[in-house]
Design a protein around this motif. Structure first.
Motif, mmCIF file in Angstrom:
data_model
loop_
_atom_site.group_PDB
_atom_site.id
_atom_site.type_symbol
_atom_site.label_atom_id
_atom_site.label_comp_id
_atom_site.label_asym_id
_atom_site.label_seq_id
_atom_site.Cartn_x
_atom_site.Cartn_y
_atom_site.Cartn_z
ATOM 1 N N HIS A 171 -16.774 -2.986 -34.779
ATOM 2 C CA HIS A 171 -16.655 -4.134 -35.356
ATOM 3 C C HIS A 171 -15.318 -3.767 -36.370
ATOM 4 C CE1 HIS A 171 -20.237 -5.659 -33.985
ATOM 5 N NE2 HIS A 171 -21.094 -4.396 -34.167
ATOM 6 N N ARG A 172 -15.034 -2.873 -36.752
ATOM 7 C CA ARG A 172 -13.914 -2.767 -37.720
ATOM 8 C C ARG A 172 -12.742 -3.173 -36.761
ATOM 9 N NH1 ARG A 172 -9.672 1.972 -38.143
ATOM 10 N NH2 ARG A 172 -10.867 3.271 -39.307
ATOM 11 N N PHE A 173 -12.269 -2.537 -35.528
ATOM 12 C CA PHE A 173 -11.254 -3.094 -34.853
ATOM 13 C C PHE A 173 -11.267 -4.510 -34.328
ATOM 14 C CE2 PHE A 173 -10.865 1.586 -34.380
ATOM 15 C CZ PHE A 173 -9.614 1.540 -34.525
ATOM 16 N N MET A 174 -12.457 -5.064 -34.115
ATOM 17 C CA MET A 174 -12.670 -6.466 -34.010
ATOM 18 C C MET A 174 -12.351 -7.230 -35.170
ATOM 19 S SD MET A 174 -13.595 -8.249 -31.205
ATOM 20 C CE MET A 174 -14.721 -7.310 -30.140
ATOM 21 N N LEU A 175 -12.654 -6.933 -36.169
ATOM 22 C CA LEU A 175 -12.643 -7.792 -37.675
ATOM 23 C C LEU A 175 -10.689 -7.584 -37.826
ATOM 24 C CD1 LEU A 175 -13.391 -8.902 -40.185
ATOM 25 C CD2 LEU A 175 -13.515 -6.739 -41.212
ATOM 26 N N ALA A 198 -13.286 -1.244 -27.646
ATOM 27 C CA ALA A 198 -14.188 0.031 -27.421
ATOM 28 C C ALA A 198 -13.187 1.216 -27.264
ATOM 29 C CB ALA A 198 -15.000 0.029 -26.058
ATOM 30 N N GLN A 199 -12.093 1.028 -26.353
ATOM 31 C CA GLN A 199 -11.153 2.085 -26.264
ATOM 32 C C GLN A 199 -10.339 2.486 -27.714
ATOM 33 O OE1 GLN A 199 -9.993 3.875 -23.556
ATOM 34 N NE2 GLN A 199 -9.234 4.951 -25.523
ATOM 35 N N ALA A 200 -10.163 1.430 -28.586
ATOM 36 C CA ALA A 200 -9.453 1.707 -29.879
ATOM 37 C C ALA A 200 -10.560 2.378 -30.582
ATOM 38 C CB ALA A 200 -9.333 0.276 -30.514
ATOM 39 N N ALA A 201 -11.959 2.127 -30.548
ATOM 40 C CA ALA A 201 -12.752 2.953 -31.531
ATOM 41 C C ALA A 201 -12.849 4.276 -30.980
ATOM 42 C CB ALA A 201 -14.039 2.106 -31.166
ATOM 43 N N CYS A 202 -12.900 4.765 -29.709
ATOM 44 C CA CYS A 202 -13.018 5.720 -29.072
ATOM 45 C C CYS A 202 -11.879 6.750 -29.352
ATOM 46 C CB CYS A 202 -13.035 5.929 -27.537
ATOM 47 S SG CYS A 202 -14.830 5.041 -27.137
ATOM 48 N N SER A 203 -10.597 6.128 -29.487
ATOM 49 C CA SER A 203 -9.369 6.785 -29.760
ATOM 50 C C SER A 203 -9.534 7.146 -31.285
ATOM 51 C CB SER A 203 -8.187 5.930 -29.588
ATOM 52 O OG SER A 203 -8.051 5.586 -28.052
ATOM 53 N N ARG A 238 -19.140 13.088 -28.252
ATOM 54 C CA ARG A 238 -19.833 12.239 -27.203
ATOM 55 C C ARG A 238 -20.813 11.251 -27.799
ATOM 56 N NH1 ARG A 238 -20.716 16.939 -22.860
ATOM 57 N NH2 ARG A 238 -18.670 17.020 -21.794
ATOM 58 N N GLU A 239 -21.935 11.742 -28.638
ATOM 59 C CA GLU A 239 -22.688 10.844 -29.270
ATOM 60 C C GLU A 239 -21.963 9.422 -29.683
ATOM 61 O OE1 GLU A 239 -24.857 13.407 -31.725
ATOM 62 O OE2 GLU A 239 -26.398 14.002 -30.109
ATOM 63 N N SER A 240 -20.996 9.826 -30.417
ATOM 64 C CA SER A 240 -20.189 8.837 -31.098
ATOM 65 C C SER A 240 -19.800 7.801 -30.132
ATOM 66 C CB SER A 240 -18.985 9.055 -32.075
ATOM 67 O OG SER A 240 -19.710 10.160 -33.138
ATOM 68 N N VAL A 241 -19.253 8.184 -29.032
ATOM 69 C CA VAL A 241 -18.734 7.485 -28.015
ATOM 70 C C VAL A 241 -19.860 6.570 -27.385
ATOM 71 C CG1 VAL A 241 -17.765 7.533 -25.577
ATOM 72 C CG2 VAL A 241 -16.679 8.961 -27.295
ATOM 73 N N LEU A 242 -21.120 7.212 -27.134
ATOM 74 C CA LEU A 242 -22.329 6.238 -26.797
ATOM 75 C C LEU A 242 -22.558 5.360 -27.542
ATOM 76 C CD1 LEU A 242 -24.579 8.833 -24.892
ATOM 77 C CD2 LEU A 242 -22.705 7.385 -24.027
ATOM 78 N N GLN A 243 -22.576 5.857 -28.882
ATOM 79 C CA GLN A 243 -22.793 4.523 -29.882
ATOM 80 C C GLN A 243 -21.934 3.346 -29.981
ATOM 81 O OE1 GLN A 243 -22.857 6.715 -33.870
ATOM 82 N NE2 GLN A 243 -24.752 7.744 -33.243
ATOM 83 N N VAL A 244 -20.604 3.646 -29.837
ATOM 84 C CA VAL A 244 -19.577 2.697 -29.401
ATOM 85 C C VAL A 244 -20.030 2.014 -28.357
ATOM 86 C CG1 VAL A 244 -17.063 2.364 -28.889
ATOM 87 C CG2 VAL A 244 -17.610 3.788 -30.896
ATOM 88 N N ALA A 245 -20.162 2.617 -27.101
ATOM 89 C CA ALA A 245 -20.549 1.701 -26.031
ATOM 90 C C ALA A 245 -21.819 0.911 -26.221
ATOM 91 C CB ALA A 245 -20.858 2.784 -24.916
ATOM 92 N N VAL A 246 -22.651 1.470 -26.912
ATOM 93 C CA VAL A 246 -24.123 0.667 -27.059
ATOM 94 C C VAL A 246 -23.701 -0.674 -27.790
ATOM 95 C CG1 VAL A 246 -26.355 0.515 -28.398
ATOM 96 C CG2 VAL A 246 -25.761 2.306 -26.902
ATOM 97 N N THR A 247 -22.772 -0.459 -28.915
ATOM 98 C CA THR A 247 -22.380 -1.564 -29.723
ATOM 99 C C THR A 247 -21.611 -2.524 -28.868
ATOM 100 O OG1 THR A 247 -22.364 -0.058 -31.621
ATOM 101 C CG2 THR A 247 -21.386 -2.367 -31.874
ATOM 102 N N ALA A 248 -20.532 -2.200 -28.245
ATOM 103 C CA ALA A 248 -19.893 -3.012 -27.303
ATOM 104 C C ALA A 248 -20.614 -3.986 -26.391
ATOM 105 C CB ALA A 248 -18.793 -1.967 -26.775
ATOM 106 N N LEU A 249 -21.611 -3.175 -25.817
ATOM 107 C CA LEU A 249 -22.396 -3.724 -24.647
ATOM 108 C C LEU A 249 -23.062 -5.020 -25.244
ATOM 109 C CD1 LEU A 249 -23.298 -0.822 -22.579
ATOM 110 C CD2 LEU A 249 -21.762 -2.628 -21.864
ATOM 111 N N ASP A 250 -23.825 -4.908 -26.805
ATOM 112 C CA ASP A 250 -24.545 -5.580 -27.409
ATOM 113 C C ASP A 250 -23.486 -6.760 -27.847
ATOM 114 O OD1 ASP A 250 -27.022 -4.090 -27.606
ATOM 115 O OD2 ASP A 250 -26.598 -3.370 -29.460
ATOM 116 N N TRP A 251 -22.357 -6.489 -28.096
ATOM 117 C CA TRP A 251 -21.353 -7.686 -28.606
ATOM 118 C C TRP A 251 -21.109 -8.483 -27.174
ATOM 119 C CZ3 TRP A 251 -16.524 -9.319 -26.723
ATOM 120 C CH2 TRP A 251 -16.055 -10.075 -27.340
ATOM 121 N N LEU A 252 -21.084 -7.861 -26.041
ATOM 122 C CA LEU A 252 -20.715 -8.509 -24.613
ATOM 123 C C LEU A 252 -21.753 -9.312 -24.256
ATOM 124 C CD1 LEU A 252 -18.276 -8.518 -22.584
ATOM 125 C CD2 LEU A 252 -19.446 -6.670 -21.412
ATOM 126 N N TYR A 253 -22.873 -8.948 -23.944
ATOM 127 C CA TYR A 253 -24.087 -9.374 -23.148
ATOM 128 C C TYR A 253 -23.984 -11.145 -23.541
ATOM 129 C CZ TYR A 253 -28.760 -11.415 -22.510
ATOM 130 O OH TYR A 253 -29.607 -12.439 -22.051
#
Length: 525
Positions: free
Chosen positions: A514-518, A477-482, A346-361
């Motif tokens: 960022h890995r999946f984005m790259l 974000a979904q790819a990272a969570c999976s 769950r903590e890892s999913v939250l870290q993904v969410a935080v990173t994704a939101l930083d990228w999106l803003y």
């Protein structure tokens, strides 16, 4: 489509401003035009039958595993199971058994090292054996189950003891599932289980218990690359033990248990000579009793900490740990590991969410706010939504250390979030003129793990370029969570693509985004 998915699809299709007569005409049109061929009907029935059969088999094999695992330690010795199975059908199936064992060890590489079967590996093993026999596979499975059931007998006393212990172990998992991202309820549940078992099955011995986790030694690397930090203990020991750090060069047997990968039992600590006593005020003549240190394993059988128990507080000189107690404590370690890694996931999913939101803003100025929720199961199939991250239109984020809990009956204006959870589909809605896009994050079985509640204010839809950026963020974000969930499976070996992933050792799950984005950029070039 499930019923909630169909309703959500129709809801998204018709929108909010459609009249009731139009809805009725659409309903009549679908009833008139939708036709299911006989072939489609048979395919659907076969699929339902197949899923039901798989669920029944899983339930049957889990019950068999529990019967064999009478001490509730969470695993079976591979060679013991093989020895019994070698007499199946008078030993006629030895060749099938050896082929299945070889295939199992290639599927679960850690088996050849640790020699222990988890419930999942046990089920896979029996299915592999059945597949090697000629004839009906289901009948072979049934015969194997009957054979293995009669091969193990339990007394009534042992059965009731096992039943009580299993219930207590489930309390540890329940604590993890209902605690959001906090480990404290899990630590408390573990200590509570140990106390309950000691009262019921351990002659009411007075014990002390502690949990210590391995961490990188950043403050004093000259004392070793890793150290053990004591993160939980029985209440009376907290002033002396909690948050203490044990290094390799200090006295103690904890690192020996980690290196050897098996429990270390010291019946008389006063005679050992290499025991570390955290309470330096304890008189030497009172430093008597037994000590047990058990390694904590993750799903890949890598040690990540220890569980320690001692009887120094017990005045009885013959206060020792019995075999059935030690075996049960291995079960406690297994249950704690599952709970601990569930929280880490769950903590890892939250870290993904935080990173994704930083990228999106900076890429979507039309988005007013994004609220991130975790889906937390409750009793009797009820669940709650935990509000864990709130992001405003300036990009400022608030991460809620104590999540705000949403229950369905108490949040009618947020009912769309619960519909999104149940359908596991994107949900569009307007609340008091503010338009929302609720997007689910799925687990590996497409159940909803979390939700992004995206507010776009008075806009009915995002500009095309911003929508494209939002879709890209959600996809990554979904790819990272999976990927995070895949890595937690015991038959999957962890893999890293970027060097930063290896260095972070999954503490910074946001790197995966960022890995999946790259990787997508590379594919586009």
């Amino acid at each position: 489509l499930t019923l909630p998915q169909f309703v959500q699809l129709m809801d998204n299709f018709v929108g909010e401003d459609i009249s009731l007569p139009t809805v009725k005409r659409l309903s009549a049109f679908i009833k008139r035009e939708y036709k299911q061929t006989e072939e489609e009907k048979m395919e659907q029935l076969e699929k339902v039958h197949r899923l039901s059969h798989v669920a029944q088999r899983k339930e049957l094999l889990e019950a068999l595993f529990e019967k064999w695992d009478s001490s509730a330690c969470g695993s079976l010795e591979l060679e013991e199971v093989v020895a019994v199975l070698s007499t199946f059908e008078g030993g006629m199936g030895k060749e099938a058994l050896m082929k299945a064992k070889e295939q199992l060890c290639s599927q679960y590489p850690q088996l050849s090292r640790v020699g222990k079967l988890t419930p999942r590996a046990f089920q896979t093993f029996l299915e592999l054996i059945a597949s090697k026999f000629t004839g009906n596979e289901d009948e072979t499975i049934d015969n194997l189950v009957r054979f293995l059931t009669t091969s193990v007998e339990q007394s009534h006393t042992k059965s009731s003891q096992s039943s009580a212990r299993r219930k207590w172990l489930q309390d540890i998992q329940q604590a993890a599932e209902s605690s959001g991202t906090s480990m404290e309820p899990v630590y408390k549940a573990v200590i509570q289980v140990l106390s309950q078992d000691m009262e019921a099955h351990g002659d009411n011995k007075k014990i002390s218990a502690h949990i210590a986790l391995l961490e990188e030694n950043q403050l004093s690397p000259e004392q070793g690359q890793v150290c053990l930090r004591y993160v939980a203990c029985t209440a009376d020991d907290a002033p002396h033990v909690l948050n203490q750090v044990l290094h390799r060069e200090m006295k103690g047997v904890s690192f020996a248990a980690i290196d050897q990968g098996k429990p270390i039992y010291v019946p008389k600590v006063q005679l050992h000579g290499n025991i570390h006593f955290w309470n330096s005020d304890r008189p030497v003549e009172e430093r008597k009793g037994s000590l047990l240190v058990l390694p904590l394993y993750d799903a890949h059988w890598r040690v990540f900490g220890i569980l320690g128990l001692d009887t120094l507080r017990d005045q009885c000189e013959k206060s020792i740990f019995l075999t059935h107690e030690i075996t049960f404590y291995e079960g406690v370690c297994h249950a704690f590991s599952k709970a601990y890694h569930h929280i880490c996931m769950r903590e890892s999913v939250l870290q993904v969410a935080v990173t994704a939101l930083d990228w999106l803003y900076p890429r979507t100025p039309s988005i007013h706010a994004v609220t991130t929720y975790l889906v937390v199961p409750g009793k009797d199939k009820n669940y709650a939504l935990y509000k864990v991250i709130t992001t405003d239109n300036t990009g400022q984020k608030e991460i809620h250390s104590s999540p705000v809990v949403l229950l369905r009956g108490e949040n009618l204006l947020r009912d769309y979030l619960f519909k999104c959870t149940e359908s596991s589909e994107v949900t569009l809605i307007s609340v008091y003129g503010e338009h929302h896009i609720a997007v689910p994050l799925h687990d590996l079985s497409r159940q909803t793990l979390g939700i992004f509640d995206i507010s776009i204010g008075q806009h009915k839809k995002l500009p095309p370029q911003e929508l494209k950026q939002l879709q890209k963020m959600l996809k990554m974000a979904q790819a990272a969570c999976s990927e995070i969930l895949h890595r937690s499976l015991e038959e999957k070996q962890p893999t890293q693509v970027l060097e930063a992933e290896h260095m972070a050792n999954m503490r910074h799950a946001g790197i995966l985004f960022h890995r999946f984005m790259l990787q997508e950029l590379r594919e586009c070039v």
